[in-house]
Design an enzyme around this catalytic site. Structure first.
Site, mmCIF file in Angstrom:
data_model
loop_
_atom_site.group_PDB
_atom_site.id
_atom_site.type_symbol
_atom_site.label_atom_id
_atom_site.label_comp_id
_atom_site.label_asym_id
_atom_site.label_seq_id
_atom_site.Cartn_x
_atom_site.Cartn_y
_atom_site.Cartn_z
ATOM 1 N N CYS A 103 10.720 12.911 2.084
ATOM 2 C CA CYS A 103 9.599 13.807 2.802
ATOM 3 C C CYS A 103 8.120 13.082 2.466
ATOM 4 O O CYS A 103 7.332 13.261 3.241
ATOM 5 C CB CYS A 103 9.256 15.161 1.799
ATOM 6 N N THR A 190 8.634 7.647 -4.967
ATOM 7 C CA THR A 190 9.684 8.312 -4.818
ATOM 8 C C THR A 190 10.989 7.751 -4.056
ATOM 9 O O THR A 190 10.231 7.284 -2.714
ATOM 10 C CB THR A 190 9.683 9.821 -4.337
ATOM 11 N N GLU A 256 12.359 7.629 -9.017
ATOM 12 C CA GLU A 256 11.122 6.878 -8.662
ATOM 13 C C GLU A 256 11.033 5.511 -9.152
ATOM 14 O O GLU A 256 11.951 5.073 -10.203
ATOM 15 C CB GLU A 256 9.764 7.809 -9.566
ATOM 16 N N HIS A 291 1.865 16.954 1.764
ATOM 17 C CA HIS A 291 2.813 16.481 0.953
ATOM 18 C C HIS A 291 2.799 17.839 -0.088
ATOM 19 O O HIS A 291 3.702 18.608 -0.615
ATOM 20 C CB HIS A 291 2.825 15.504 0.111
ATOM 21 N N TYR A 295 5.962 20.926 -1.105
ATOM 22 C CA TYR A 295 6.530 21.636 -2.187
ATOM 23 C C TYR A 295 6.782 23.100 -1.687
ATOM 24 O O TYR A 295 7.871 23.749 -2.490
ATOM 25 C CB TYR A 295 5.537 21.631 -3.218
ATOM 26 N N CYS A 298 10.700 22.392 -0.996
ATOM 27 C CA CYS A 298 11.844 21.798 -1.871
ATOM 28 C C CYS A 298 11.915 22.736 -3.110
ATOM 29 O O CYS A 298 13.122 23.059 -3.572
ATOM 30 C CB CYS A 298 11.295 20.242 -2.001
ATOM 31 N N GLU A 446 7.665 17.252 -12.417
ATOM 32 C CA GLU A 446 7.471 16.524 -10.951
ATOM 33 C C GLU A 446 6.683 17.556 -10.222
ATOM 34 O O GLU A 446 5.912 17.140 -9.469
ATOM 35 C CB GLU A 446 8.952 16.531 -10.289
#
Ligand code: SF4
Ligand code: FE
Length: 488
Positions: A103, A190, A256, A291, A295, A298, A446
């Site tokens: 993403c 990531t 990461e 971004h 969230y 996900c 995270e």
């Protein structure tokens, strides 16, 4: 052309990454047991594009060419398109229970697309055309792109150009006829090892003296001069042990890297910002909004797995119908769906940029992420509450399968006899992995820092919410300003 999962993994083998893990250079990262689960998670983004049941979510039409492309390489053409993004991310979170990594690239692509258009409008540059060309190449080959924004940042109290060590932020060290040379490092990046390309973006607002740091460009992940150092995750060496129980989530994981750029040459056709420091913050804020909205997809997907695991633990412990357990499960769902609702709301409120793609609502995206810095902590707290202290004291799989003592573990770790001990065991290690272990790198940490730490969202929320109009409302109702007359 949409890659199949196998073609994707094969394409990774062609890369010549300079990668270090646990102090050693890794040559065959595709088969490395610590890395492989993270590759599997990205592979799922390719699989869904070929599955008739998920194709409508995972595949869309390219805004550039009209061809079918993976949504992760697409530009958002409408608010509906963005709703599909959130639903796709939830689906992938459910299937992998971890970060599936792709993403950041998608969100970076959309932010860079619109920002380059506006830089060109002001400065007469041709970044947007260059970017479109690069993106067409990415779409055509169905490449995986790692978005790379976060610099290592050094002394947080001073700007990039004021740092004692000039390499604390990625910057241009040389401008040549054929391109630029960059140096510095990006941290917490990531999915780098599972990607073909990196899209580098600046990480904060820049001033004129920071000009050389205002750089946005694309580089292959195996370009000369790049070193990737794989980040540790709690319990990662469990993946090196025999068996598949103790890892918890054996199939999937995130990762990461600390990626170092030691005089990396970038040809002009891959440079999308070169000194236009006044546009740095636009790119940062647009990417961050995309971004932070992500969230909302996900994290609820991952929470679906965690909530399911917690309900199963309640079954195994024989307390599923207890009213406090049902109350706690209901609370977990409420928290998770609130995050999802924010992600969807910011998609529905998306607006069209000058470049033609859609931008998620900046205020609601930040609300989504600020909730994400809090709610997963409560969700995992409740999961730990219901799972019980055995969550952190289970003997190992080796003990469980031991010819002599295995029978004790089997007998004494059983809950409701309707379920096997192994079932209970597996669910415990899954919850363990999600709360403390190898998820992304952990579900809650995270959630706290990915896409920016909470204070960054607070600042944006305050800035984006029109306080003047709220004060005017209050003044009018209070009779300080003129009251609105419903009969007028
Ligand atoms: Fe995607 Fe979530 Fe991972 Fe970010 S943290 S890359 S939104 S799965
Ligand atoms: Fe993230």
């Amino acid at each position: 052309m949409l890659k199949t999962t196998r073609e994707y993994i094969e394409s990774l083998r062609q890369l010549k990454l300079n990668l270090y893990l646990l102090g050693e250079k890794v040559e065959d990262w595709v088969n490395n047991p610590i890395i492989k689960p993270s590759t599997n998670a990205v592979a799922m983004t390719y699989k869904l594009a070929h599955d008739p049941k998920t194709e409508a979510l995972a595949v869309t039409e390219s805004m550039l060419t009209g061809k079918k492309v993976n949504r992760f390489n697409s530009l958002f053409k409408s608010p509906d398109d963005m709703v599909s993004k959130i639903k796709l991310q939830r689906e992938l979170g459910q299937r992998t229970a971890c970060c599936f990594q792709r993403c950041v690239g998608m969100d970076g692509i959309n932010a860079t697309f619109s920002a380059t258009c506006e830089i060109d409008e002001k400065y007469g540059t041709d970044y947007h055309q260059r970017f479109r060309k690069w993106l067409e190449y990415v779409q055509e080959d169905d490449l995986c792109v790692a978005g790379a924004m976060t610099d290592v940042k050094g002394h947080r109290g001073v700007s990039p150009s004021q740092q004692e060590d000039p390499d604390m932020f990625v910057h241009v060290v040389e401008r040549r006829d054929d391109g630029v040379v960059i140096r510095g490092a990006k941290a917490n990046i990531t999915g780098t090892v599972n990607s073909h390309e990196m899209l580098l973006m600046p990480t904060l607002r820049m001033l004129e003296e920071d000009k050389d740091y205002a750089v946005c460009c694309a580089v292959p992940t195996d370009a000369e001069g790049i070193t990737h150092i794989y980040g540790r995750q709690s319990c990662d060496t469990r993946k090196l042990e025999e068996g598949d129980i103790d890892v918890g989530n054996y199939g999937f994981g995130g990762h990461e890297t600390l990626s170092v750029f030691e005089n990396v040459f970038v040809p002009w056709e891959r440079v999308f910002m070169n000194g236009e420091y006044d546009f740095s913050i636009m790119l940062v804020e647009r990417f961050a909004a995309y971004h932070r909205q992500s969230y909302g997809g996900c994290k609820p997907g991952i929470a679906d797995v965690l909530i399911g695991a917690t309900a199963s633990m309640a079954d195994y412990n024989g307390v599923r119908r207890a009213s406090h357990v049902r109350d706690k499960l209901g609370e977990m769902i409420h928290l998770s769906e609130t995050i999802h609702a924010c992600g969807l709301a910011s998609a529905h409120q998306a607006w069209k940029t000058k470049a033609g793609n859609y931008q998620s609502d900046i205020l609601l995206s930040n609300i989504c992420k600020l909730n994400t810095t809090r709610f997963p902590y409560e969700i995992t707290r409740l999961a730990e509450d219901i799972a019980g202290g055995i969550l952190v004291t289970t003997p190992s799989e080796k003990d469980f399968k031991h010819p002599k003592i295995g029978k004790y573990v089997d007998k004494y770790l059983k809950g409701d006899p309707a379920y096997s001990t192994e079932e209970r065991y597996r669910m415990l290690t899954l919850i363990h992995a999600m709360c403390f272990g190898v998820v992304a790198p952990s579900y809650h940490t995270e959630s706290m820092h990915g896409a920016g730490s909470p204070q960054a969202q607070k600042i944006m929320i305050e800035r984006e919410s029109d306080m003047g109009s709220k004060q005017h409302l209050a003044r009018s109702i209070a009779g300080i300003d003129e009251r609105e007359d419903p009969l007028d």
